[in-house]
Enzyme design. Structure first.
Site, PDB file in Angstrom:
ATOM      1  CB  SER A  83     -22.176  -2.875  53.182  1.00  9.71           C
ATOM      2  OG  SER A  83     -22.112  -1.718  52.359  1.00  9.71           O
ATOM      3  CE1 TYR A 108     -26.538   0.262  56.479  1.00 12.61           C
ATOM      4  CE2 TYR A 108     -24.410   0.081  57.563  1.00 12.61           C
ATOM      5  CZ  TYR A 108     -25.545   0.810  57.268  1.00 12.61           C
ATOM      6  OH  TYR A 108     -25.695   2.076  57.759  1.00 12.61           O
ATOM      7  CE  LYS A 125     -15.257   3.476  45.272  1.00 11.75           C
ATOM      8  NZ  LYS A 125     -15.821   2.462  44.349  1.00 11.75           N
ATOM      9  CE  LYS A 166     -18.137   4.952  42.096  1.00 14.77           C
ATOM     10  NZ  LYS A 166     -19.065   4.132  42.906  1.00 14.77           N
TER      11      LYS A 166
END
Length: 336
Positions: free
Chosen positions: A12, A50, A107, A193
């Site tokens: 995505s 997605y 990430k 995060k």
């Protein structure tokens, strides 16, 4: 100036960024391993798994042949799961015909080594085969970028000229890119995060209120900053887009796979059950292990990360670890 960009990864986020580049007038070819997924993009300009409600521009093409995707590329954008970065980078080196700018929008930390993604790319792609490595990160759900919701993120590089290059490549009326020279801070905030989002989701799943949600985000940011600074980051980065900004969006949105995973954990589902139903990588699960190990190695106190590690890897009860955190020794908020 029109650029040729190869996007490695047909998930995505890769699709949303590829669409943005096409709309900015650049030529884009996407590469992916999944033949059915690539065929769907080529034939129907969709990825219903997605982004089910999006039809992508016809100019956005895809292939399973990496050599074709990267031929004559000015820039190559990695948008694959962290665990695939090293293998894909090795495959890329064998087919490079140009010396491109390498960009990554993934990430996480590599398991075992705990390397950041730019460190993996620097190891695997020789310096004579790339101009620079730039990190693209910030509060950005693909589902919203794909429909042109206003989004602001960061392009980070020690070399300002290449950060500006990436900024110009992506910026438009709905997608604004800032620059930053703190690569360590941007990558660390982006990875960590996801851990706090697992906790925020669990708090929601348990039925706890806004006070608890504010507490985990605020104290979560404190421990993200502690570990980031111990790794060499600028503490100011963590109050920016790739720090606090990304933390907010990931801890508060149903678009976040990490938040949804935590929510289901809070409701009593097992991790195996959740991951088998998710259909996509939940980076926060593996990042929790890396961050927990890094915190021990660097002697950094990270009680929220430790608690989430205990839930994920030691099968401890969510209620129990929350109670234990709340009963920790009292201290000053300013302790760092």
């Amino acid at each position: 100036m029109k650029q040729k960009v190869a996007v490695l990864g047909t998930g995505s986020w890769g699709l949303a960024l590829g669409q943005t580049l096409i709309e900015n007038g650049h030529d884009v070819v996407m590469w992916g391993r999944d033949e059915a997924q690539v065929a769907e993009i080529q034939e129907h300009h969709t990825n219903k798994a997605y982004l089910p409600n999006i039809v992508f521009p016809e100019r956005l093409t895809a292939t399973t042949n990496m050599a074709d995707a990267v031929q004559d590329a000015d820039a190559i954008l990695f948008v694959v799961p962290t665990k695939a970065i090293r293998q894909v980078a090795r495959q890329l080196v064998d087919v490079l015909t140009t010396v491109p700018v390498i960009i990554h929008a993934s990430k996480g930390f590599e398991q075992e080594t705990h390397f950041r993604i730019s460190e993996i790319l620097a190891q695997e792609i020789p310096s004579n085969k790339r101009k620079d490595i730039v990190v693209l990160s910030g509060p950005s759900h693909a589902e919203e970028v794909a429909v042109h919701d206003l989004t602001t993120i960061t392009a980070a590089s020690k070399n300002e000229a290449y950060a500006i290059y990436v900024q110009k490549l992506f910026s438009n009326g709905y997608f604004r890119v800032y620059t930053n020279d703190d690569v360590i801070g941007v990558e660390t905030g982006a990875a960590l995060k996801n851990i706090i989002a697992l906790g925020a989701g669990a708090i929601h799943g348990l039925g706890l209120g806004d006070n608890a949600k504010a507490a985990i985000m605020t104290r979560g940011l404190a421990e993200i900053t502690r570990l980031g600074v111990a790794m060499g980051a600028d503490p100011l980065t963590f109050i920016g887009l790739s720090g606090f900004g990304d933390l907010i969006v990931t801890c508060t949105s149903i678009h976040s796979r990490n938040w949804r995973t935590g929510d289901m954990l809070g409701k009593g589902k097992s991790l195996d059950e959740i991951l088998s139903s998710m259909g996509m990588i939940v980076e926060g699960v593996s990042t929790t292990k890396s961050a927990y190990e890094l915190a021990q190695e660097l002697e950094v106190e990270m009680p929220i990360t430790e608690a989430i590690y205990q839930v994920l890897y030691e099968n401890k009860d969510v209620h129990y670890v929350i109670e234990e955190m709340m009963k920790r020794d009292n201290k000053s908020e300013k302790e760092f």
